[in-house]
Structures are given as structure tokens and as C-alpha cells.
Design a protein around this motif. Structure first.
Motif, mmCIF file in Angstrom:
data_model
loop_
_atom_site.group_PDB
_atom_site.id
_atom_site.type_symbol
_atom_site.label_atom_id
_atom_site.label_comp_id
_atom_site.label_asym_id
_atom_site.label_seq_id
_atom_site.Cartn_x
_atom_site.Cartn_y
_atom_site.Cartn_z
ATOM 1 N N SER A 17 -42.994 52.133 4.160
ATOM 2 C CA SER A 17 -42.777 51.448 2.882
ATOM 3 C C SER A 17 -42.008 52.349 1.922
ATOM 4 N N GLY A 18 -42.317 53.641 1.943
ATOM 5 C CA GLY A 18 -41.605 54.584 1.099
ATOM 6 C C GLY A 18 -40.146 54.694 1.485
ATOM 7 N N TYR A 19 -39.863 54.710 2.804
ATOM 8 C CA TYR A 19 -38.480 54.733 3.265
ATOM 9 C C TYR A 19 -37.711 53.539 2.705
ATOM 10 N N VAL A 20 -38.321 52.351 2.867
ATOM 11 C CA VAL A 20 -37.658 51.121 2.425
ATOM 12 C C VAL A 20 -37.449 51.128 0.914
ATOM 13 N N GLY A 21 -38.457 51.612 0.186
ATOM 14 C CA GLY A 21 -38.378 51.629 -1.269
ATOM 15 C C GLY A 21 -37.252 52.472 -1.812
ATOM 16 N N ARG A 22 -36.754 53.408 -0.995
ATOM 17 C CA ARG A 22 -35.659 54.270 -1.438
ATOM 18 C C ARG A 22 -34.281 53.714 -1.079
ATOM 19 N N ILE A 23 -34.249 52.567 -0.425
ATOM 20 C CA ILE A 23 -32.976 51.941 -0.071
ATOM 21 C C ILE A 23 -32.582 50.980 -1.184
ATOM 22 N N ALA A 24 -31.427 51.189 -1.756
ATOM 23 C CA ALA A 24 -30.985 50.356 -2.871
ATOM 24 C C ALA A 24 -30.933 48.887 -2.470
ATOM 25 N N GLY A 25 -31.490 48.043 -3.324
ATOM 26 C CA GLY A 25 -31.447 46.611 -3.078
ATOM 27 C C GLY A 25 -32.531 46.102 -2.154
ATOM 28 N N CYS A 26 -33.473 46.953 -1.753
ATOM 29 C CA CYS A 26 -34.554 46.544 -0.858
ATOM 30 C C CYS A 26 -35.901 46.719 -1.554
ATOM 31 N N ALA A 27 -36.850 45.857 -1.209
ATOM 32 C CA ALA A 27 -38.196 45.951 -1.779
ATOM 33 C C ALA A 27 -39.213 45.522 -0.741
ATOM 34 N N VAL A 28 -40.318 46.260 -0.655
ATOM 35 C CA VAL A 28 -41.423 45.880 0.217
ATOM 36 C C VAL A 28 -42.251 44.819 -0.514
ATOM 37 N N VAL A 29 -42.335 43.644 0.069
ATOM 38 C CA VAL A 29 -43.072 42.555 -0.573
ATOM 39 C C VAL A 29 -44.474 42.389 -0.004
ATOM 40 N N GLY A 30 -44.777 43.078 1.102
ATOM 41 C CA GLY A 30 -46.098 42.985 1.695
ATOM 42 C C GLY A 30 -46.286 43.976 2.814
ATOM 43 N N VAL A 31 -47.556 44.292 3.101
ATOM 44 C CA VAL A 31 -47.914 45.194 4.194
ATOM 45 C C VAL A 31 -49.045 44.556 4.984
ATOM 46 N N ALA A 32 -48.918 44.539 6.314
ATOM 47 C CA ALA A 32 -49.949 43.977 7.184
ATOM 48 C C ALA A 32 -50.352 45.013 8.221
ATOM 49 N N HIS A 33 -51.639 44.982 8.584
ATOM 50 C CA HIS A 33 -52.155 45.946 9.568
ATOM 51 C C HIS A 33 -52.644 45.267 10.847
ATOM 52 N N THR A 34 -52.565 43.949 10.903
ATOM 53 C CA THR A 34 -52.923 43.201 12.107
ATOM 54 C C THR A 34 -51.844 42.160 12.378
#
Length: 221
Positions: A17-34
Motif C-alpha cells: 500500500s505504501g508503494y502504491v501511495g507513492r505513485i502519482a495519480g494512484c490511491a489505495v481504496v481498500g485492503v483485503a486479507h482473505t
């Protein structure tokens, strides 16, 4: 680019999620563990891209992939991210419609390249009413990374420019590329700009003290 991160390991999911958050124009909208949560969140959040692990506690990530890739126009792109490196799993991901497959561990640059590739593909599709063969070749990657070359460009020279960019691993100017390929600057620039048009190369501007900004080229595939 709206991204859903799926990984059974809470810490790994946080890192991705941190990797994605540092990419311009991208946002993590959710996280799933199953797997079940991944399918449910994909349905409610409608992400553009899913980063999907194979090893999940309730079902295989390959099964999640099959449920997400239904063939509908608004299906999310899926990037499989896993420690599984056996050929059967790779083949299943490929046949299931995964955009790409990254084997852990990998660096943030590798992930950024594939997220950017997903964004380019979705952008091209969104901008098409009807697709000509050249559009289709670019979307499916037909004919190698050179694609259909414009008049005056040759496949061997295109492959040479590609090799130099790939092996350099960082951005190059047209002048630097010309020095490494022993082409003229004008010729190197033509090949570089062709690769920009096909989406294989990204260009950024470097501003100096005076004059025009310098165009810097980076291989993205």
C-alpha cells in the motif's frame, strides 16, 4: 488509478500500500486479507487495479482472479504478486487474465512500472471508440516492443535502442542514447519518440538554467 491490495500478511499489505501511495495519480481504496473479502471489496469499491496474492487463507488467489475477471468491460486489471514461482501457478494466472505476475521479493520500481502500465492500458481503452489494428497491436503488445515501425525506422536499430535503455536502468537523453548506440542524435531521438508513442518509454522534462528543457527517456516495460 484506484487500487485494491490483497495479501494475507498485514505487514506485506501495508508495504505494498505504501508503494502504491507513492505513485502519482494512484490511491489505495481498500485492503483485503482473505479471498472472500477481496471479491466483496472489488464488488463494492470498483477498483481499477487489484494487487493480488496467491496464498490466501480461504481460497487461492487464482480462484479470486477467476471471480474478478468475468469478461465485463469494467472488470479490474489484476496484478498477481506472490512468492509462488511454479510454472503451473504462473500459467493459471496468465490464462485467468492477469495483467502481469511479480514474484516476491521485488523492489518498488518493479511494482511502479506495472501499475503505470495498467494505467496506460486503461487510458488507451477509454480513449477508443473503434480500434484499428495498430491500436490493437499496442494494447496486446503484438510484434514485440517495437510494434509497427514508422517509415525510415528499422527493427534491428529499434532493438539496439531498446537494449541500451533496458540495460542502462535509468533515464537517458537523446544525446546520451546516441553516444551509446553510435547513432546520430536525430536518429536516436526518432526511435525514442516512437517508443514513447507505443507506451514502452516514458519521457520527463529536466529543466536547466537556460534554453529548452531536456527530454529524458526511461524504459517502462
Amino acid at each position: 488509478m484506484r487500487v485494491l491490495v490483497v495479501d494475507d500478511d498485514f505487514m506485506v499489505a501495508k508495504v505494498h500500500s505504501g508503494y502504491v501511495g507513492r505513485i502519482a495519480g494512484c490511491a489505495v481504496v481498500g485492503v483485503a486479507h482473505t479471498g472472500a473479502d477481496a471479491v466483496a471489496l472489488a464488488g463494492s469499491l470498483r477498483p481499477d487495479l487489484v494487487l493480488l496474492d496467491v496464498y490466501l487463507p480461504d481460497m487461492s488467489g487464482i480462484e479470486v482472479l477467476r471471480r474478478l475477471r468475468t469478461g465485463a468491460p469494467d472488470d479490474p486489471s489484476v496484478l498477481v504478486i506472490t512468492a509462488a514461482d511454479d510454472a503451473a501457478t504462473v500459467a493459471a494466472a496468465l490464462h485467468g487474465g492477469a495483467l502481469h505476475y511479480l514474484v516476491k521479493p521485488f523492489d518498488s520500481r518493479a511494482l511502479e512500472e506495472q501499475v503505470e502500465r495498467a494505467r496506460r492500458l486503461r487510458g488507451r481503452l477509454a480513449g477508443l471508440d473503434r480500434a484499428g489494428q495498430e491500436d490493437i497491436d499496442r494494447l496486446f503488445g503484438a510484434g514485440g516492443s517495437s510494434g509497427r515501425l514508422p517509415k525510415g525506422l528499422t527493427a534491428p536499430t529499434a532493438q539496439l535502442v531498446e537494449k541500451v535503455l533496458r540495460e542502462h536502468g535509468a533515464d537517458l537523453s537523446a544525446t546520451e542514447c546516441a553516444e551509446r548506440t553510435r547513432l546520430s542524435r536525430v536518429s536516436a531521438r526518432r526511435y525514442l519518440e516512437h517508443f514513447v508513442e507505443t507506451g514502452a518509454v516514458e519521457v520527463r522534462l529536466r529543466y536547466g538554467g537556460t534554453g529548452r528543457p531536456e527530454r529524458r527517456y526511461t524504459w517502462t516495460r
